[in-house]
Design a protein around this motif. Structure first.
Motif, PDB file in Angstrom:
ATOM      1  N   ARG A   1       7.425  10.281   2.437  1.00 46.60           N
ATOM      2  CA  ARG A   1       6.333  10.523   3.271  1.00 46.60           C
ATOM      3  C   ARG A   1       4.919  10.187   3.064  1.00 46.60           C
ATOM      4  O   ARG A   1       3.873  10.615   3.233  1.00 46.60           O
ATOM      5  N   GLY A   2       4.663   9.038   2.213  1.00 41.99           N
ATOM      6  CA  GLY A   2       3.474   8.612   1.973  1.00 41.99           C
ATOM      7  C   GLY A   2       3.220   8.601   0.288  1.00 41.99           C
ATOM      8  O   GLY A   2       4.093   9.141  -0.520  1.00 41.99           O
ATOM      9  N   ALA A   3       2.019   8.382  -0.386  1.00 41.64           N
ATOM     10  CA  ALA A   3       1.851   8.631  -1.513  1.00 41.64           C
ATOM     11  C   ALA A   3       0.228   8.640  -1.781  1.00 41.64           C
ATOM     12  O   ALA A   3      -0.462   8.296  -0.892  1.00 41.64           O
TER      13      ALA A   3
ATOM     14  N   MET B   1      -0.831  -0.211 -11.392  1.00 37.41           N
ATOM     15  CA  MET B   1      -1.071   0.937 -10.453  1.00 37.41           C
ATOM     16  C   MET B   1      -0.116   1.993 -10.640  1.00 37.41           C
ATOM     17  O   MET B   1       1.132   1.894 -10.418  1.00 37.41           O
ATOM     18  N   VAL B   2      -0.803   3.127 -10.719  1.00 38.93           N
ATOM     19  CA  VAL B   2       0.273   4.318 -10.731  1.00 38.93           C
ATOM     20  C   VAL B   2       0.002   5.051  -9.632  1.00 38.93           C
ATOM     21  O   VAL B   2      -0.996   5.545  -9.277  1.00 38.93           O
ATOM     22  N   PHE B   3       1.160   5.620  -8.770  1.00 40.83           N
ATOM     23  CA  PHE B   3       1.144   6.339  -7.672  1.00 40.83           C
ATOM     24  C   PHE B   3       2.116   7.644  -7.771  1.00 40.83           C
ATOM     25  O   PHE B   3       3.109   7.348  -8.165  1.00 40.83           O
ATOM     26  N   ASP B   4       1.844   8.606  -7.030  1.00 40.16           N
ATOM     27  CA  ASP B   4       2.868   9.478  -6.794  1.00 40.16           C
ATOM     28  C   ASP B   4       3.349   9.679  -5.275  1.00 40.16           C
ATOM     29  O   ASP B   4       2.594   9.552  -4.441  1.00 40.16           O
ATOM     30  N   GLY B   5       4.822   9.596  -5.105  1.00 40.53           N
ATOM     31  CA  GLY B   5       5.208   9.292  -3.931  1.00 40.53           C
ATOM     32  C   GLY B   5       5.870  10.748  -3.433  1.00 40.53           C
ATOM     33  O   GLY B   5       6.348  11.540  -4.351  1.00 40.53           O
TER      34      GLY B   5
ATOM     35  N   LEU C   1      14.903  19.600   1.363  1.00 40.09           N
ATOM     36  CA  LEU C   1      14.649  18.931   0.046  1.00 40.09           C
ATOM     37  C   LEU C   1      13.375  18.159  -0.027  1.00 40.09           C
ATOM     38  O   LEU C   1      13.279  17.069   0.522  1.00 40.09           O
ATOM     39  N   ARG C   2      12.450  18.556  -0.958  1.00 43.10           N
ATOM     40  CA  ARG C   2      11.126  17.950  -1.121  1.00 43.10           C
ATOM     41  C   ARG C   2      11.069  17.704  -2.407  1.00 43.10           C
ATOM     42  O   ARG C   2      11.229  18.734  -3.279  1.00 43.10           O
ATOM     43  N   TRP C   3      10.455  16.339  -2.842  1.00 43.65           N
ATOM     44  CA  TRP C   3      10.174  16.114  -4.269  1.00 43.65           C
ATOM     45  C   TRP C   3       9.163  15.037  -4.323  1.00 43.65           C
ATOM     46  O   TRP C   3       9.058  14.392  -3.418  1.00 43.65           O
ATOM     47  N   THR C   4       8.705  15.015  -5.797  1.00 46.07           N
ATOM     48  CA  THR C   4       7.501  14.133  -5.884  1.00 46.07           C
ATOM     49  C   THR C   4       8.015  13.220  -6.995  1.00 46.07           C
ATOM     50  O   THR C   4       8.412  13.389  -7.876  1.00 46.07           O
ATOM     51  N   THR C   5       7.648  11.857  -6.829  1.00 46.60           N
ATOM     52  CA  THR C   5       7.955  10.847  -7.954  1.00 46.60           C
ATOM     53  C   THR C   5       6.660  10.241  -8.561  1.00 46.60           C
ATOM     54  O   THR C   5       5.944  10.007  -7.785  1.00 46.60           O
ATOM     55  N   ARG C   6       6.674   9.864  -9.585  1.00 48.37           N
ATOM     56  CA  ARG C   6       5.658   8.996 -10.242  1.00 48.37           C
ATOM     57  C   ARG C   6       6.116   7.583 -10.418  1.00 48.37           C
ATOM     58  O   ARG C   6       7.184   7.530 -10.845  1.00 48.37           O
ATOM     59  N   CYS C   7       5.462   6.739  -9.962  1.00 46.40           N
ATOM     60  CA  CYS C   7       5.674   5.394 -10.181  1.00 46.40           C
ATOM     61  C   CYS C   7       4.878   4.530 -10.549  1.00 46.40           C
ATOM     62  O   CYS C   7       3.538   4.639 -10.413  1.00 46.40           O
TER      63      CYS C   7
ATOM     64  N   ASN D   1       0.867  -1.120   0.070  1.00 46.34           N
ATOM     65  CA  ASN D   1       0.073   0.046   0.121  1.00 46.34           C
ATOM     66  C   ASN D   1       0.844   1.185   0.036  1.00 46.34           C
ATOM     67  O   ASN D   1       1.364   1.820   1.139  1.00 46.34           O
ATOM     68  N   PRO D   2       1.151   2.023  -1.135  1.00 46.85           N
ATOM     69  CA  PRO D   2       2.105   3.077  -1.171  1.00 46.85           C
ATOM     70  C   PRO D   2       1.804   4.075  -0.255  1.00 46.85           C
ATOM     71  O   PRO D   2       2.711   4.723   0.080  1.00 46.85           O
ATOM     72  N   ALA D   3       0.393   4.414  -0.022  1.00 45.66           N
ATOM     73  CA  ALA D   3       0.176   5.489   1.236  1.00 45.66           C
ATOM     74  C   ALA D   3       0.810   5.075   2.378  1.00 45.66           C
ATOM     75  O   ALA D   3       1.156   6.106   3.243  1.00 45.66           O
ATOM     76  N   LEU D   4       1.142   4.069   2.719  1.00 47.65           N
ATOM     77  CA  LEU D   4       1.824   3.602   4.103  1.00 47.65           C
ATOM     78  C   LEU D   4       3.165   3.543   4.312  1.00 47.65           C
ATOM     79  O   LEU D   4       3.762   3.715   5.246  1.00 47.65           O
TER      80      LEU D   4
END
Length: 168
Positions: free
Chosen positions: A38-40, A53-57, A64-70, A26-29
């Protein structure tokens, strides 16, 4: 110096493979265990993992903060969960590219489940000198392989602490 493209580590957790898989897949966890994640947010809102399944992490390292697409590449309950990171950006993952693949394997053993976490550097087209320079800047002097080795160890220890029942 040649790059190390894959690192992994394992830990035995006193819980069954399907219970651990349900949490890790569960990517959100993931933010509960990872030192950086920090979740997704799953793009279609579903919680149960499936291939495709596609999620943004959401990630943080210091300030530094960033977002990834997985995208999930393996979702075998109780056995294996994997995803590849294929885009990155500050607030939204707008820069596409082969970044990394993460894999978790779950094996029933005496005492519970051996969980193995593996990180693979998918930046194969980057020249070594460029990757080393970028890695040292992004990790404050380390290669990504060394940096991820420490992150994996921390994640597995945190997962163990969260998953094992406490003694009464």
């Amino acid at each position: 110096m040649a790059r190390t493209f894959t690192v992994s580590d394992s830990i035995v957790i006193d819980a069954d493979p399907s219970t651990i898989y349900a949490q890790v897949s569960n990517p959100a966890l993931m933010g509960r265990w990872s030192p950086e994640n920090r979740g997704a947010a799953v793009r279609d809102g579903r919680e149960q993992a499936y291939v495709g399944m596609v999620f943004d992490g959401y990630n943080k390292r210091g300030a530094l903060r960033w977002t990834t697409r997985c995208t999930v590449t393996a979702a075998d309950p109780g056995e294996r969960f994997a995803f590849r990171v294929h885009a990155i950006g500050k607030r939204r993952p707008v820069m596409p590219g082969r970044i990394a693949t993460w894999e978790y394997r779950f094996e029933a053993v005496d005492g519970g489940t051996r969980v193995t976490e593996t990180w693979t550097d998918d930046r194969r087209s980057w020249p070594d000198f460029l990757a080393h320079a970028f890695d040292k800047a992004a990790t404050r002097g380390h290669t990504f392989a060394d940096f991820q080795r420490r992150n994996i160890r921390t994640t597995l220890r945190n997962l163990k602490t969260a998953m094992e029942p406490t003694a009464a």
